[in-house]
Write a protein that holds these residues in place. Structure first.
Motif, short mmCIF file in Angstrom:
data_model
loop_
_atom_site.label_atom_id
_atom_site.label_comp_id
_atom_site.label_asym_id
_atom_site.label_seq_id
_atom_site.Cartn_x
_atom_site.Cartn_y
_atom_site.Cartn_z
N ALA A 108 3.37 -7.68 16.59
CA ALA A 108 4.11 -7.90 15.07
C ALA A 108 5.33 -8.96 15.27
O ALA A 108 5.46 -9.91 14.49
N GLY A 109 6.23 -8.55 16.21
CA GLY A 109 7.41 -9.15 16.58
C GLY A 109 7.06 -10.81 17.06
O GLY A 109 7.81 -11.71 16.26
N ILE A 110 6.23 -10.92 18.00
CA ILE A 110 5.88 -12.27 18.29
C ILE A 110 5.19 -13.05 16.94
O ILE A 110 5.52 -14.36 16.86
N ALA A 111 4.30 -12.34 16.25
CA ALA A 111 3.74 -13.05 15.17
C ALA A 111 4.82 -13.58 14.30
O ALA A 111 4.61 -14.68 13.53
N GLY A 112 5.61 -12.59 13.92
CA GLY A 112 6.56 -12.77 13.06
C GLY A 112 7.50 -14.02 13.50
O GLY A 112 7.87 -14.92 12.45
N ALA A 113 7.93 -14.07 14.54
CA ALA A 113 8.69 -15.03 14.94
C ALA A 113 7.82 -16.57 15.13
O ALA A 113 8.30 -17.54 14.71
N ALA B 118 -4.89 -0.86 13.37
CA ALA B 118 -3.24 -0.35 13.68
C ALA B 118 -2.39 -1.56 14.16
O ALA B 118 -1.46 -1.38 13.86
N TYR B 119 -3.12 -2.69 14.83
CA TYR B 119 -2.36 -3.64 15.30
C TYR B 119 -2.15 -4.71 13.97
O TYR B 119 -0.97 -5.33 14.07
N LEU B 120 -3.12 -4.71 13.04
CA LEU B 120 -2.77 -5.77 11.81
C LEU B 120 -1.84 -4.99 10.95
O LEU B 120 -1.17 -5.72 10.25
N LEU B 121 -1.72 -3.65 10.77
CA LEU B 121 -0.86 -3.13 9.60
C LEU B 121 0.67 -3.52 9.88
O LEU B 121 1.11 -4.26 9.11
N PRO B 122 1.37 -3.44 11.17
CA PRO B 122 2.86 -3.83 11.15
C PRO B 122 2.86 -5.59 11.18
O PRO B 122 3.77 -6.10 11.07
N LEU B 123 1.92 -6.06 11.67
CA LEU B 123 1.89 -7.66 11.78
C LEU B 123 1.66 -8.10 10.23
O LEU B 123 2.43 -8.99 10.00
N GLY B 124 0.80 -7.37 9.20
CA GLY B 124 0.88 -7.69 8.09
C GLY B 124 2.41 -7.53 7.30
O GLY B 124 2.73 -8.26 6.47
N GLY B 125 2.96 -6.40 7.56
CA GLY B 125 4.18 -5.94 6.95
C GLY B 125 5.43 -7.06 7.47
O GLY B 125 6.02 -7.32 6.50
N VAL B 126 5.21 -7.58 8.68
CA VAL B 126 6.31 -8.35 9.06
C VAL B 126 6.10 -9.57 8.36
O VAL B 126 7.01 -10.32 7.98
N ALA B 127 4.84 -10.06 8.23
CA ALA B 127 4.50 -11.18 7.45
C ALA B 127 4.99 -11.31 6.18
O ALA B 127 5.62 -12.34 5.81
N VAL B 128 4.74 -10.33 5.43
CA VAL B 128 5.32 -10.41 4.01
C VAL B 128 6.69 -10.34 4.03
O VAL B 128 7.49 -10.87 3.31
N MET C 286 18.81 -10.90 5.49
CA MET C 286 19.18 -9.58 6.06
C MET C 286 18.23 -8.63 5.98
O MET C 286 17.91 -7.85 7.08
N PRO C 287 17.18 -8.36 4.90
CA PRO C 287 16.08 -7.62 5.01
C PRO C 287 15.22 -7.88 6.24
O PRO C 287 14.69 -7.04 6.98
N LEU C 288 14.93 -9.11 6.40
CA LEU C 288 14.19 -9.47 7.67
C LEU C 288 14.72 -9.15 8.94
O LEU C 288 14.01 -8.61 9.80
N VAL C 289 15.98 -9.26 9.20
CA VAL C 289 16.54 -8.84 10.39
C VAL C 289 16.79 -7.47 10.68
O VAL C 289 16.36 -6.84 11.53
N LEU C 290 16.94 -6.68 9.37
CA LEU C 290 16.94 -5.23 9.53
C LEU C 290 15.43 -4.76 9.90
O LEU C 290 15.11 -3.72 10.38
N THR C 291 14.72 -5.51 9.25
CA THR C 291 12.94 -5.09 9.51
C THR C 291 12.82 -5.18 11.03
O THR C 291 12.15 -4.34 11.88
N ALA C 292 13.35 -6.30 11.68
CA ALA C 292 13.01 -6.57 13.23
C ALA C 292 13.79 -5.35 13.93
O ALA C 292 13.28 -4.88 14.93
N LEU C 293 15.04 -5.01 13.47
CA LEU C 293 15.66 -3.81 14.08
C LEU C 293 14.93 -2.84 14.10
O LEU C 293 14.99 -1.82 15.01
N GLY C 294 14.30 -2.43 12.86
CA GLY C 294 13.70 -1.03 12.85
C GLY C 294 12.27 -1.21 13.55
O GLY C 294 11.70 -0.09 14.13
#
Length: 446
Positions: A256-261, A212-222, A230-238
């Motif tokens: 996921a947010g920390i890993a994405g940053a 469950a923790y890996l799924l959003p992390l993987g989505g943000v990484a992709v 803009m898609p990345l910014v909107l993903t962070a908003l979502g």
């Protein structure tokens, strides 16, 4: 005609075979739309039309038994008013200041009705039952996985499965031949990921929790690797909105947010194209937005709005009017010289709300903004209870991302992205309506 025990007269029922055939055609065409949107946009448009026509035919067969009630319900009347105003503004009557795009633009304004009817068909007909809604969820999830895997493959091997390289600026295109993966994935990830994450957390086992923790992390990484700003910014908003609405998902969203940053921070070494587009170019654009080409789009649109405040320039008004010297010719020449390019204009002003303004004037902008608000209210009904449905939250996030006003966007009516939006909107409306019906049944003790 027939009479019930009370003496009321009802029209005859439609032939069962005809209605069953319409139901099957509508369901099949509606579920095929997202698959066609991936690689066959003309077929996707045709499938939307088939779904809408079948829905209208089914409504006609049910005339007298509430078959047309959907026309008077909820968001649809306002959408029809908005569409009608756009069509009026697009009439090619130059003497009255209407229709700057001529007859082709008028025809395009007329066929916008297909998108409204398609969304209504999904809400009131195609996805009213649980089985079709589950099928749509499976299809959208499969599309998200397909785009994500192709993007990762392209990052690792330099080409996607079809031999196509990343975009000119280094953006990963996923399965497409141009940078379209980011906008699509940003919108379909929330309804694809959130139900799965919630289901895994509900298992309460270490392996499921880790997944469950890996799924959003993987989505943000992709999304980071795709390198579309803009898609990345909107993903962070979502992700932030989902975390606010689903408390149990907050730790996974935070990670996921920390890993994405962190991935963005190290991308200068891991993916230089990502660093250049997401950090360097984005920072430069924000710092010099007023003098950028995007700033020119917005200024040019406001000049058009000042010249046509009531009716705008009609459908496609920005594209057909941007280069006209009647709109501040000195400013246009100055922008061409300053930016060092002749083609300073674009097919649209890169913002849905400014597009509504240039197409249909201030009344068109007000109608579109009201409709956007109504859509958001409609898809969120029943969501504010103690334990909201993760799928409904994901669909609300998808609709919110599309309608977020502070964003650089494609044209609102441009397929395939418009097709994805109206698929998600119709699905979200159907899920909200089903949730309301289930809650009402519980309250009634059924």
């Amino acid at each position: 005609m027939s009479r019930d025990p009370s003496g009321a007269v009802h029209p005859p029922l439609p032939p069962p075979g005809r209605r069953v055939l319409l139901d099957r055609v509508g369901l099949g065409a509606g579920l095929l739309v997202p698959l066609f949107l991936l690689h066959a946009r003309s077929l996707a448009d045709a499938a939307m039309v088939v779904t809408g026509v079948a829905f209208l035919a089914a409504s006609a067969l049910d005339t007298g038994r509430g078959g047309w009630d959907w026309v008077r319900r909820g968001w649809v009347p306002l959408a029809l008013v908005w569409w009608g105003w756009l069509v009026l503004c697009s009439l090619p009557l130059p003497a009255l200041g209407l229709g700057g795009g001529g007859w082709p633009a008028f025809a395009q304004a007329v066929v916008v009705i297909r998108l409204i009817v398609f969304a209504a068909a999904l809400e009131h007909w195609v996805l009213v039952r649980d089985g079709p809604r589950r099928a749509m969820a499976a299809i959208i999830t499969a599309c998200a996985v397909y785009i994500g895997v192709q993007a990762l493959w392209q990052f690792a091997f330099g080409v996607n499965w079809y031999g196509e390289a990343p975009g000119r600026a280094g953006e990963l295109t996923g399965p497409f031949d141009r940078p379209r993966a980011g906008p699509v994935l940003a919108r379909i990830l929330p309804p694809a990921l959130l139900p799965a994450v919630a289901a895994l957390l509900a298992v309460r086992r270490p392996a499921a929790t880790a997944a469950a923790y890996l799924l959003p992390l993987g989505g943000v990484a992709v999304m980071v690797l795709i390198s579309q700003r803009m898609p990345l910014v909107l993903t962070a908003l979502g992700l932030a909105v989902a975390a606010l609405l689903l408390p149990r998902l907050r730790p996974a969203a935070l990670l996921a947010g920390i890993a994405g940053a962190g991935l963005v921070a190290v991308s200068f070494a891991v993916s230089p194209a990502t660093w250049r587009r997401v950090v360097v170019q984005f920072s430069h654009q924000l710092a010099s937005f007023g003098t950028s080409q995007y700033g020119f789009f917005y200024r040019r649109a406001l000049v058009m709005a000042q010249a046509h405040p009531v009716f705008g320039r009609g459908f496609d008004g920005f594209r057909t009017g941007c280069m006209l010297k009647t709109y501040d010719p000195a400013g246009l020449a100055a922008e061409q010289a300053r930016l060092g390019i002749t083609e300073v204009c674009a097919p649209h002003p890169h913002n849905f709300y400014i597009q509504a303004l240039t197409d249909a004037g201030w009344p068109g902008l007000v109608l579109f903004a009201l409709l956007a608000g109504w859509w958001l209210v409609a898809v969120s009904r029943g969501m504010w209870r103690a334990r909201p449905d993760p799928l409904q939250v994901g669909l609300f996030v998808a609709v919110l991302i599309q309608l977020w006003p502070l964003a650089s966007t494609p044209g609102f009516f441009t397929v395939p992205l418009a097709g994805w939006y109206f698929v998600l909107l119709g699905w979200a409306l159907a899920v909200a309506r089903a949730g309301q019906a289930a809650s009402a049944a519980v309250r009634a003790g059924v």
